[in-house]
Design an enzyme around this catalytic site. Structure first.
Site, PDB file in Angstrom:
ATOM      1  N   LYS A  85       0.800  -1.167  -0.107  1.00  0.00           N
ATOM      2  CA  LYS A  85      -0.011  -0.125  -0.045  1.00  0.00           C
ATOM      3  C   LYS A  85       0.829   1.276  -0.072  1.00  0.00           C
ATOM      4  O   LYS A  85       0.693   2.194  -0.697  1.00  0.00           O
ATOM      5  CB  LYS A  85      -0.884  -0.117   1.373  1.00  0.00           C
ATOM      6  CG  LYS A  85      -2.288  -0.923   0.903  1.00  0.00           C
ATOM      7  CD  LYS A  85      -2.896  -0.737   2.282  1.00  0.00           C
ATOM      8  CE  LYS A  85      -4.347  -1.735   2.194  1.00  0.00           C
ATOM      9  NZ  LYS A  85      -4.709  -1.896   3.490  1.00  0.00           N
ATOM     10  N   LYS A 167      -4.283  -9.288  -5.202  1.00  0.00           N
ATOM     11  CA  LYS A 167      -5.602  -9.762  -4.728  1.00  0.00           C
ATOM     12  C   LYS A 167      -6.608  -8.795  -5.029  1.00  0.00           C
ATOM     13  O   LYS A 167      -6.257  -7.522  -5.131  1.00  0.00           O
ATOM     14  CB  LYS A 167      -5.489  -9.951  -3.164  1.00  0.00           C
ATOM     15  CG  LYS A 167      -5.389  -8.748  -2.508  1.00  0.00           C
ATOM     16  CD  LYS A 167      -5.571  -9.442  -0.960  1.00  0.00           C
ATOM     17  CE  LYS A 167      -6.274  -7.829  -0.074  1.00  0.00           C
ATOM     18  NZ  LYS A 167      -6.982  -8.223   0.984  1.00  0.00           N
ATOM     19  N   LYS A 170     -10.634  -3.215  -3.360  1.00  0.00           N
ATOM     20  CA  LYS A 170     -11.257  -2.015  -3.965  1.00  0.00           C
ATOM     21  C   LYS A 170     -10.395  -0.779  -4.302  1.00  0.00           C
ATOM     22  O   LYS A 170     -10.709  -0.202  -5.115  1.00  0.00           O
ATOM     23  CB  LYS A 170     -12.347  -1.529  -2.746  1.00  0.00           C
ATOM     24  CG  LYS A 170     -13.569  -2.292  -2.777  1.00  0.00           C
ATOM     25  CD  LYS A 170     -14.991  -1.109  -2.759  1.00  0.00           C
ATOM     26  CE  LYS A 170     -15.998  -1.863  -2.834  1.00  0.00           C
ATOM     27  NZ  LYS A 170     -16.515  -2.696  -1.628  1.00  0.00           N
TER      28      LYS A 170
END
Ligand code: SF4
Length: 307
Positions: A85, A167, A170
């Protein structure tokens, strides 16, 4: 769905986790509710399990702060999800780094000993175990207070996104939503990445490297999955034919969920009631845990509130 019959179960819509990336408040309200509706439509039974929204039980963040004080920054920085992230963001928020601490609080607040997770969450769960161990060692060495939660992996351990690279997430935009319309599902499925070496219909493919094949395993019977693998290897069909069969399998699962969700969407007071009751039940457990934790840690509570 099976878990709620086998274990005393608590399901939480984690809106405090959702706000660690930029979001629109009005949209968050809708998504929180839609997720709760989706879970109920998929079969979570509020008479068998507790279903609630995380921010309705403030003890989650209270315990998370406490766990911040027994967790090293280095451990958080080593988490694969944090590295993924943070590599996609210029200004990395503290909430992204501390995300697994809040997860540990979500679990340990209820003394949960078993957590149904995907494979990608196993590392976070290991950190929750470490946090439980560390807190126990520091504050309750004679009799461990928190359990060390174990992972319960489902047969489909990792659902990759439609890009085949990460994976389903959203924040990346590579997902198919449980409640999306049939047209939207097909429009996403049609261009989804397949075996990169299968360029022409006549090229034999390798199903194991194709995400569509793995989605077949989640939605279709073993006989269909075998047939998919054979036709892929023999170049017996094109990828669009293969995706059509997957789409049909997905529809068999998703259409009844969508229909139940539509029905639930017309009963807002019932949803409020379910989530309110769930929050009350969760709060009863959470308040007891926080009171015991504070007492043990020497955090005296002044004033008239219960905690
Ligand atoms: S035939 Fe199916 S499994 Fe094989 S590469 Fe195409 S989409 Fe993937």
């Amino acid at each position: 769905m099976e878990v709620q019959r086998r274990y005393e179960s608590i399901f939480c819509v984690v809106d405090y986790h959702a706000i660690t990336i930029p979001y629109d408040p009005a949209d968050l309200r809708v998504r929180t509710r839609d997720l709760a509706i989706g879970l109920l439509a998929a079969g979570i039974d509020p008479d068998a399990a507790i279903l609630f929204v995380q921010s309705s039980v403030p003890e989650h963040t209270e315990l998370a702060w406490i766990f911040n004080t027994v967790t090293a920054v280095g451990e958080l920085e080593r988490q694969t999800q944090y590295k993924d992230k943070s590599s996609r963001q210029e200004n990395v928020l503290a909430g992204i780094l501390n995300y697994p601490i809040l997860q540990a609080a979500d679990i340990l607040l209820y003394h949960a000993d078993t957590v149904p997770v995907g494979e990608d969450q196993v590392q976070h769960l290991e950190l929750s175990r470490e946090i439980a161990r560390r807190w126990n060692a520091r504050f309750s060495p004679a009799k461990p207070y928190f359990p060390e939660p174990a992972a319960l992996l489902t047969p489909t351990r990792r659902i990759m996104g439609l890009d085949g690279a990460a994976k389903m997430s959203k924040s990346i935009g590579n997902t198919i939503g449980v409640l999306e319309s049939p047209t939207a599902v097909w429009e996403k499925l049609r261009p989804a990445v397949t075996d990169p070496n299968r360029v022409r219909k006549t090229d034999p493919g390798t199903p194991e490297v194709c995400n569509i094949y793995h989605l077949h395993r989640a939605f279709n019977t073993p006989a269909v999955v075998d047939d998919v693998a054979t036709k892929c290897r023999n170049a017996g069909w094109g990828c669009i034919d293969c995706k059509r069969v997957l789409y049909d399998g997905m529809e068999t699962t998703l259409a009844p969920i969508r229909a139940r969700a539509e029905e639930l969407g017309t009963e807002p007071r019932r949803i409020d009631q379910i989530l309110g009751d769930g929050a009350d039940k969760a709060s009863t457990i959470a308040r007891k845990t926080i009171a015991e934790v504070k007492e043990t840690m020497g955090l005296k509570v002044y004033g008239s509130h219960d905690a």
